[in-house]
Write a protein that holds these residues in place. Sequence first.
Motif, mmCIF file in Angstrom:
data_model
loop_
_atom_site.group_PDB
_atom_site.id
_atom_site.type_symbol
_atom_site.label_atom_id
_atom_site.label_comp_id
_atom_site.label_asym_id
_atom_site.label_seq_id
_atom_site.Cartn_x
_atom_site.Cartn_y
_atom_site.Cartn_z
ATOM 1 N N THR A 231 0.846 -1.184 0.000
ATOM 2 C CA THR A 231 0.000 0.000 0.000
ATOM 3 C C THR A 231 0.885 1.240 0.000
ATOM 4 O O THR A 231 1.622 1.484 0.955
ATOM 5 N N VAL A 232 0.825 2.012 -1.074
ATOM 6 C CA VAL A 232 1.600 3.245 -1.171
ATOM 7 C C VAL A 232 0.634 4.419 -1.268
ATOM 8 O O VAL A 232 -0.235 4.446 -2.143
ATOM 9 N N VAL A 233 0.782 5.384 -0.363
ATOM 10 C CA VAL A 233 -0.072 6.559 -0.316
ATOM 11 C C VAL A 233 0.754 7.792 -0.677
ATOM 12 O O VAL A 233 1.812 8.032 -0.091
ATOM 13 N N ALA A 234 0.265 8.554 -1.657
ATOM 14 C CA ALA A 234 0.923 9.803 -2.061
ATOM 15 C C ALA A 234 2.359 9.552 -2.511
ATOM 16 O O ALA A 234 3.299 10.183 -2.023
ATOM 17 N N GLY A 235 2.527 8.637 -3.444
ATOM 18 C CA GLY A 235 3.852 8.354 -3.988
ATOM 19 C C GLY A 235 4.065 9.068 -5.311
ATOM 20 O O GLY A 235 3.127 9.292 -6.075
ATOM 21 N N LYS A 236 5.304 9.407 -5.608
ATOM 22 C CA LYS A 236 5.657 10.024 -6.887
ATOM 23 C C LYS A 236 6.918 9.359 -7.425
ATOM 24 O O LYS A 236 7.874 9.149 -6.685
ATOM 25 N N GLY B 68 -3.402 7.927 -4.569
ATOM 26 C CA GLY B 68 -2.902 9.282 -4.739
ATOM 27 C C GLY B 68 -1.490 9.324 -5.289
ATOM 28 O O GLY B 68 -0.732 10.252 -4.983
ATOM 29 N N CYS B 69 -1.134 8.361 -6.117
ATOM 30 C CA CYS B 69 0.216 8.305 -6.675
ATOM 31 C C CYS B 69 0.261 8.980 -8.042
ATOM 32 O O CYS B 69 -0.717 8.984 -8.788
ATOM 33 N N ASP B 70 1.425 9.513 -8.384
ATOM 34 C CA ASP B 70 1.629 10.224 -9.639
ATOM 35 C C ASP B 70 2.938 9.759 -10.264
ATOM 36 O O ASP B 70 3.961 9.692 -9.573
ATOM 37 N N ASP B 71 2.893 9.436 -11.555
ATOM 38 C CA ASP B 71 4.060 8.960 -12.295
ATOM 39 C C ASP B 71 4.487 7.586 -11.773
ATOM 40 O O ASP B 71 5.445 7.442 -11.012
ATOM 41 N N ASP C 285 -5.954 3.922 -7.217
ATOM 42 C CA ASP C 285 -6.942 4.631 -6.408
ATOM 43 C C ASP C 285 -6.564 6.115 -6.374
ATOM 44 O O ASP C 285 -5.531 6.477 -5.797
ATOM 45 N N HIS C 286 -7.365 6.971 -7.025
ATOM 46 C CA HIS C 286 -7.041 8.411 -7.086
ATOM 47 C C HIS C 286 -5.639 8.636 -7.658
ATOM 48 O O HIS C 286 -4.973 9.603 -7.284
ATOM 49 N N SER C 287 -5.168 7.763 -8.534
ATOM 50 C CA SER C 287 -3.809 7.890 -9.067
ATOM 51 C C SER C 287 -3.830 8.377 -10.509
ATOM 52 O O SER C 287 -4.835 8.251 -11.207
ATOM 53 N N LYS C 288 -2.694 8.901 -10.961
ATOM 54 C CA LYS C 288 -2.636 9.478 -12.306
ATOM 55 C C LYS C 288 -1.268 9.243 -12.932
ATOM 56 O O LYS C 288 -0.280 8.999 -12.246
ATOM 57 N N ASN C 289 -1.269 9.285 -14.268
ATOM 58 C CA ASN C 289 -0.026 9.116 -15.024
ATOM 59 C C ASN C 289 0.634 7.781 -14.696
ATOM 60 O O ASN C 289 1.800 7.711 -14.297
ATOM 61 N N VAL C 290 -0.154 6.723 -14.908
ATOM 62 C CA VAL C 290 0.288 5.370 -14.563
ATOM 63 C C VAL C 290 0.397 4.536 -15.836
ATOM 64 O O VAL C 290 -0.498 4.564 -16.686
ATOM 65 N N ARG C 291 1.488 3.763 -15.941
ATOM 66 C CA ARG C 291 1.683 2.834 -17.049
ATOM 67 C C ARG C 291 1.847 1.429 -16.492
ATOM 68 O O ARG C 291 2.732 1.188 -15.666
ATOM 69 N N ILE C 292 1.002 0.508 -16.952
ATOM 70 C CA ILE C 292 1.109 -0.904 -16.583
ATOM 71 C C ILE C 292 1.358 -1.678 -17.869
ATOM 72 O O ILE C 292 0.577 -1.569 -18.821
ATOM 73 N N SER C 293 2.425 -2.474 -17.913
ATOM 74 C CA SER C 293 2.759 -3.158 -19.158
ATOM 75 C C SER C 293 3.421 -4.505 -18.901
ATOM 76 O O SER C 293 4.070 -4.716 -17.866
ATOM 77 N N ASN C 294 3.211 -5.430 -19.844
ATOM 78 C CA ASN C 294 3.943 -6.698 -19.894
ATOM 79 C C ASN C 294 3.800 -7.526 -18.612
ATOM 80 O O ASN C 294 4.758 -8.156 -18.162
ATOM 81 N N CYS C 295 2.599 -7.560 -18.054
ATOM 82 C CA CYS C 295 2.377 -8.270 -16.795
ATOM 83 C C CYS C 295 1.500 -9.497 -17.002
ATOM 84 O O CYS C 295 0.655 -9.531 -17.905
ATOM 85 N N TYR C 296 1.701 -10.499 -16.150
ATOM 86 C CA TYR C 296 0.849 -11.687 -16.110
ATOM 87 C C TYR C 296 0.197 -11.727 -14.738
ATOM 88 O O TYR C 296 0.893 -11.761 -13.710
ATOM 89 N N ILE C 297 -1.150 -11.706 -14.707
ATOM 90 C CA ILE C 297 -1.868 -11.559 -13.439
ATOM 91 C C ILE C 297 -2.961 -12.619 -13.329
ATOM 92 O O ILE C 297 -3.783 -12.768 -14.239
#
Length: 505
Positions: free
Chosen positions: A181-186, A207-210, A233-245
């Motif tokens: 859990t990361v809150v307000a990360g950049k 609330g994470c950015d970048d 959650d309330h996050s922006k400028n996020v890239r998710i790639s090449n993952c197996y879930i």
Amino acid sequence: MMYNRFSAITIFFLLFLLSSGIQATPVSDTVSLHISALPEQEGIYNIKKYGAIGDGKTDNARAIQKAINAASAAGGGKVIVPSGGVFLSGPFDLKSNIEFCVEVNAKVLANPDEKVYIKSAFRDNKGEGTIWIGGENLVNVTLCGAGTIDGNGISFMGAELEDSYVLKPFTNVDPRPHLLTVVAGKNIRIRDLNIVNSAYWTVHLIGCDDVAIDNITLLNSLKVRNSDGIDLDHSKNVRISNCYIESGDDCICLKNRREYEEFGPCENITVSNCTMTSRSCAIKIGSENMDRISHVVINNCIIKKSNRGIGIQNRDEGTVSEVLFSNIIIDSHLFSDVWWGKAEPIYVTAYARASGNHKDAGWRFPKGEIQGRVGEVRNIYFSNIKCTSENGIYVGGESVGKVSGITFDEVDLQIGKITPIKGGLYDRRPANVEGIIKGRTSAFYIDKADGVKIRNCAVTWAGHKADYFAHVLETHDSGELKIINLEGESAFPGKVEAIKHYGRQ
């Protein structure tokens, strides 16, 4: 004289090495240096140097925290979980300017003792889990390595059922730990890791950015409820790639929880080149959304053996808009009522949240209110998507206009029975209308939606046809609808119409 001066210099150099803790062993006429591990000056912080023991039994939370704190205090560095050990640990916190590296053949394992988990994952709302690996107001943090972070999830479960685990009862605090859990990360980076066996949400970014999440393998038990993969959650400028879930609950989920409302909208999200399996919904937007979710692109993904494929499940006053799904293969089928969804490959809905006595009902509605309201879902685009499922696409809102501007372009469906579970159902939970409704299985089922466009799409029916299989397109009390080149017959040509409209259209 030259020989004597050289000998003096050599002796001085050897004494310096010994005093510095660096061993020197002469071999022939040379000196070979054996460096066990350079001290903190080089920015390497091996958790073993801080007392960690990789026996799978000793709780190493204090040692791990000491290594992280030392790296942070020095201005940053790499914290190493070394290869060859299983490092049991209770909760610990990440700090800014560190790289937390779990080496290949190393494991960080969550302590199964429920009593060590005391910090709520949702602040004053204590009914939805605790925090194992946490961090607030972080800058420049990387989690990486070819090792494993293991949430030890089954240890927190009750009895095993056929398709799930019983959730243990609790009075105030649900002790099941969220893995990260990361809150307000950049500038947060998560890459090249194996993340497994979470007891609750796995990667929760608030609330994470970048943020960049790349090349991770995330494997939760498909029987563990609430075991989301990645929650933005309330996050922006996020890239998710090449993952197996693989996860019992949603694989990738975008939301805006009320507990963290000060962080604003969730926006500017891309997901690409991922493969997912879920008992709930592989890619979901909602259901918690008290703000805005917008500008989202999800491309080049494979969804296998899931309940729902793609779901927009708006249940709160927030809005969802400007979302594009493209180049996706979806394979979905029915599961039991334990899991939300009835094998809808694509699901776009806007219904106000149901009121009730759920354990956290007080956190679901705006402060001081006991009933919810729902915001609009608009301008959603689906392009080049191939679906194989036991059910059709469902688009619905509580009133005309709540869902609008939905485009299906080159979306093909093949519908057939895969499991013995009876279908002919659509799942609108959690909603203030009837949750699970009976209806015929049509390839496109449109209920109280406006501005729907279906273009260059095709429908086929495979194998044994259930008696509740019906139309290519079925609409109920819907507004504007445009159909351009929709191919296919009903499940029973001559007995059932290909296209059937009920109410306004």
